[in-house]
Design a protein around this motif. Structure first.
Motif, PDB file in Angstrom:
ATOM      1  N   LYS A  57       0.901  -1.085  -0.118  1.00  0.00           N
ATOM      2  CA  LYS A  57      -0.263   0.002  -0.082  1.00  0.00           C
ATOM      3  C   LYS A  57       0.890   1.248  -0.050  1.00  0.00           C
ATOM      4  CE  LYS A  57      -3.910   2.093   2.289  1.00  0.00           C
ATOM      5  NZ  LYS A  57      -4.994   2.204   3.363  1.00  0.00           N
ATOM      6  N   PRO A  58       0.527   2.346  -0.858  1.00  0.00           N
ATOM      7  CA  PRO A  58       1.462   3.655  -1.087  1.00  0.00           C
ATOM      8  C   PRO A  58       1.475   4.448   0.273  1.00  0.00           C
ATOM      9  CG  PRO A  58      -0.343   3.714  -2.597  1.00  0.00           C
ATOM     10  CD  PRO A  58      -0.573   2.156  -1.836  1.00  0.00           C
ATOM     11  N   CYS A  59       0.340   4.756   0.714  1.00  0.00           N
ATOM     12  CA  CYS A  59       0.245   5.706   1.737  1.00  0.00           C
ATOM     13  C   CYS A  59      -1.131   5.591   2.475  1.00  0.00           C
ATOM     14  CB  CYS A  59       0.044   7.068   0.629  1.00  0.00           C
ATOM     15  SG  CYS A  59      -1.070   6.943  -0.462  1.00  0.00           S
ATOM     16  N   GLU A  60      -1.350   6.522   3.182  1.00  0.00           N
ATOM     17  CA  GLU A  60      -2.786   6.439   4.027  1.00  0.00           C
ATOM     18  C   GLU A  60      -2.708   5.319   4.925  1.00  0.00           C
ATOM     19  OE1 GLU A  60      -7.163   6.817   2.345  1.00  0.00           O
ATOM     20  OE2 GLU A  60      -6.387   4.815   2.344  1.00  0.00           O
ATOM     21  N   PRO A  61      -2.266   5.605   5.982  1.00  0.00           N
ATOM     22  CA  PRO A  61      -2.334   6.625   6.770  1.00  0.00           C
ATOM     23  C   PRO A  61      -1.020   7.347   6.891  1.00  0.00           C
ATOM     24  CG  PRO A  61      -2.098   5.067   8.517  1.00  0.00           C
ATOM     25  CD  PRO A  61      -2.342   4.090   7.313  1.00  0.00           C
ATOM     26  N   THR A  62       0.105   6.848   6.401  1.00  0.00           N
ATOM     27  CA  THR A  62       1.545   7.520   6.470  1.00  0.00           C
ATOM     28  C   THR A  62       1.475   8.294   4.934  1.00  0.00           C
ATOM     29  OG1 THR A  62       2.548   5.724   5.773  1.00  0.00           O
ATOM     30  CG2 THR A  62       2.597   6.092   8.012  1.00  0.00           C
ATOM     31  N   LYS A  63       2.501   9.266   5.068  1.00  0.00           N
ATOM     32  CA  LYS A  63       2.619   9.991   3.628  1.00  0.00           C
ATOM     33  C   LYS A  63       3.314   8.924   2.741  1.00  0.00           C
ATOM     34  CE  LYS A  63       4.909  13.803   1.660  1.00  0.00           C
ATOM     35  NZ  LYS A  63       6.180  14.687   1.950  1.00  0.00           N
ATOM     36  N   HIS A  64       4.113   8.131   3.047  1.00  0.00           N
ATOM     37  CA  HIS A  64       4.794   7.277   2.388  1.00  0.00           C
ATOM     38  C   HIS A  64       5.030   6.006   2.980  1.00  0.00           C
ATOM     39  CE1 HIS A  64       7.512   6.125  -1.204  1.00  0.00           C
ATOM     40  NE2 HIS A  64       7.857   5.442  -0.164  1.00  0.00           N
ATOM     41  N   GLN A  65       4.371   4.845   2.534  1.00  0.00           N
ATOM     42  CA  GLN A  65       4.715   3.512   3.188  1.00  0.00           C
ATOM     43  C   GLN A  65       5.878   2.930   2.430  1.00  0.00           C
ATOM     44  OE1 GLN A  65       0.213   3.613   5.035  1.00  0.00           O
ATOM     45  NE2 GLN A  65       0.981   1.723   3.903  1.00  0.00           N
ATOM     46  N   TYR A  66       6.715   1.920   3.180  1.00  0.00           N
ATOM     47  CA  TYR A  66       7.777   1.246   2.640  1.00  0.00           C
ATOM     48  C   TYR A  66       7.394   0.049   1.829  1.00  0.00           C
ATOM     49  CZ  TYR A  66      10.148   3.992   6.109  1.00  0.00           C
ATOM     50  OH  TYR A  66      10.971   4.910   6.963  1.00  0.00           O
ATOM     51  N   ASP A  67       6.211  -0.400   1.913  1.00  0.00           N
ATOM     52  CA  ASP A  67       5.470  -1.307   1.063  1.00  0.00           C
ATOM     53  C   ASP A  67       4.701  -0.700  -0.204  1.00  0.00           C
ATOM     54  OD1 ASP A  67       3.439  -0.408   2.640  1.00  0.00           O
ATOM     55  OD2 ASP A  67       3.200  -2.392   3.478  1.00  0.00           O
ATOM     56  N   TYR A  68       5.155   0.173  -0.570  1.00  0.00           N
ATOM     57  CA  TYR A  68       4.466   1.040  -1.703  1.00  0.00           C
ATOM     58  C   TYR A  68       3.703   0.385  -2.885  1.00  0.00           C
ATOM     59  CZ  TYR A  68       3.475   5.098  -4.745  1.00  0.00           C
ATOM     60  OH  TYR A  68       2.786   6.193  -5.351  1.00  0.00           O
ATOM     61  N   ASP A  69       4.276  -0.537  -3.451  1.00  0.00           N
ATOM     62  CA  ASP A  69       3.769  -1.273  -4.575  1.00  0.00           C
ATOM     63  C   ASP A  69       4.127  -2.640  -4.501  1.00  0.00           C
ATOM     64  OD1 ASP A  69       5.836  -0.667  -5.971  1.00  0.00           O
ATOM     65  OD2 ASP A  69       4.886   0.355  -7.412  1.00  0.00           O
TER      66      ASP A  69
END
Length: 442
Positions: free
Chosen positions: A240-252
């Motif tokens: 998941k790319p974001c939400e709730p954080t601005k940028h998540q490490y498991d983006y896609d």
């Protein structure tokens, strides 16, 4: 599958959902999903491996960031947390068996409310696991995967395994250990990690490399523990790319593939892909599926959809036959899921307040996937779909193109070929033809 209820029937007036065929006008019947129907060498039940998401179906209450709960559940009224949780499990297994769903999925705190006491939480979860064993034995329903919610509690405001405070990380470890134990006890076939807050809001206060190193160390530690306890299933990471954080490490999917390779986790982990998360990452779900397939990492999927007018994770039930047919084309050609299935990580709408709405939602989603499975199989078996795609690349099947694929041409060889052959011919990609082809089979 026989319907399983507790002392009280929660969904009165609704019987087990049956297949009645395409001419049926019964909204509480399947028109396409026929569990034992054989398609492409396997039954629909074996292909699709449907699961109910415990959290949305039995914990979601219709609340959103702008309003309070609208779903008032009769299984959520007792004051004692464990007794309330047992009622919820009674209701869930009644629903799951009436829907003829073979699997369910849960977070630890979905099963029973937690306190801030680690030992008390473990006791509560153990009690519900023992109760769940009885329900599974009575019904034949299985656990597709378990996971831990290490993102909702305030202690995880800065992440769980990536938290800059080791004390918070240790709490995440306690929850994951307990959730793994529960998954093993309930004979869960897989275990999922979703990094709900494994990311950052600002790089000004973030050591990104150190946090990702900690995430990898945490995954190795959890994996090693589970294997020592005899867990034979697959571990999934859900991008998941974001939400709730601005940028998540498991983006896609591509980001996770690179992460798994970098940190030597490929042998134990695959991907659990969610449709709405692909949308948030700016991808189609078809793209995410193909990335996972091309890397040999397609493990499971969370089925839902977003809303093009709402730029957030709306988790609606899937209803677009053409889109889902494209998913099934990829999944069928890949040989299916590696351990996982199709989990309805979707929730009824805030203003869908009748108990029957939960049934309508799952009936619709299951029928869409069943219909898409039939469509995709017909396309693969009866049309020129595969040939049309393959023909685009036929210049690599022989001659200089084949030599290039086999690593036998130098950069000068490419230059000489281009100079001797002149300008290449324009060849149509036939996109509209292929889109029309899917519609013909619909």
């Amino acid at each position: 599958m026989s319907v399983v209820t507790g002392e009280k029937e929660f969904f009165t007036g609704i019987n087990q959902i049956k297949y009645e065929g395409r001419e049926s006008d019964n909204p509480l019947a399947f028109r396409w999903y026929e569990a034992d129907k054989v398609v492409a060498g396997k039954t629909m039940k074996e292909h699709l491996r449907f699961a109910c998401a415990y959290w949305h179906s039995f914990n979601g209450n219709g609340a959103d960031p702008f309003g309070a709960a609208t779903h008032v559940f009769p299984w959520d009224v007792k004051s004692d947390a464990v007794e309330r949780a047992k009622d919820k499990m009674d209701a869930s297994f009644e629903f799951i068996t009436k829907m003829d769903l073979p699997y369910y999925c849960f977070h630890d705190i979905d099963l029973v409310d937690y306190t801030n006491d680690v030992s008390d939480n473990e006791k509560r979860l153990h009690t519900l696991v023992e109760y769940g064993k009885q329900k599974q034995a009575e019904s034949g329903v299985k656990l597709l995967w378990g996971t831990a919610n290490v993102f909702s509690h305030s202690r995880y405001m800065n992440g769980a395994s990536t938290n800059p405070d080791f004390h918070a990380l240790a709490h995440a470890g306690a929850q994951v250990k307990s959730a793994i134990d529960a998954t093993i006890a309930l004979k869960g076939e897989n275990y999922v990690f979703w990094g709900g807050r494994e990311g950052y809001m600002s790089l000004l206060n973030t050591d990104m490399k150190r946090e990702q190193d900690h995430l990898a160390k945490f995954l190795h530690t959890a994996k090693d523990y589970a294997r020592k306890q005899g867990f034979k299933g697959t571990f999934f990471i859900e991008p998941k790319p974001c939400e709730p954080t601005k940028h998540q490490y498991d983006y896609d999917a591509a980001t996770v593939c690179g992460f798994l390779q970098k940190y030597d986790l490929l042998g134990d982990f695959k991907l659990n892909l969610e449709v709405n998360h692909a949308t948030l990452a700016g991808h189609t779900f078809q793209h995410e599926l193909q990335v996972a397939v091309d890397n040999g990492l397609l493990g499971s999927m969370d089925a839902n959809r977003g809303d093009m007018q709402n730029g957030w994770d709306t988790d609606q039930f899937p209803n677009d036959v053409m889109e889902v047919a494209e998913y099934m084309l990829i999944i069928l050609q890949a040989g299916g899921f590696a351990g996982g299935g199709i989990n309805f990580d979707a929730k009824i709408r805030r203003n869908s307040t009748d108990p029957s709405d939960l049934f309508y939602a799952h009936v619709g989603g299951m029928d869409v996937f069943a219909r898409a499975l039939i469509i995709a199989d017909n396309i693969l078996q009866k049309s020129d779909y595969k040939k049309t795609r393959a023909d685009r690349y036929n210049s690599f099947d022989s001659g200089a193109g084949r030599e290039f694929e086999n690593g036998k041409l130098s950069l000068k060889d490419l230059r000489d070929y281009a100079a001797s052959k002149g300008e290449p011919a324009r060849t149509s990609g036939k996109q509209e033809y292929l889109e029309n082809l899917i519609n013909r089979y619909i």
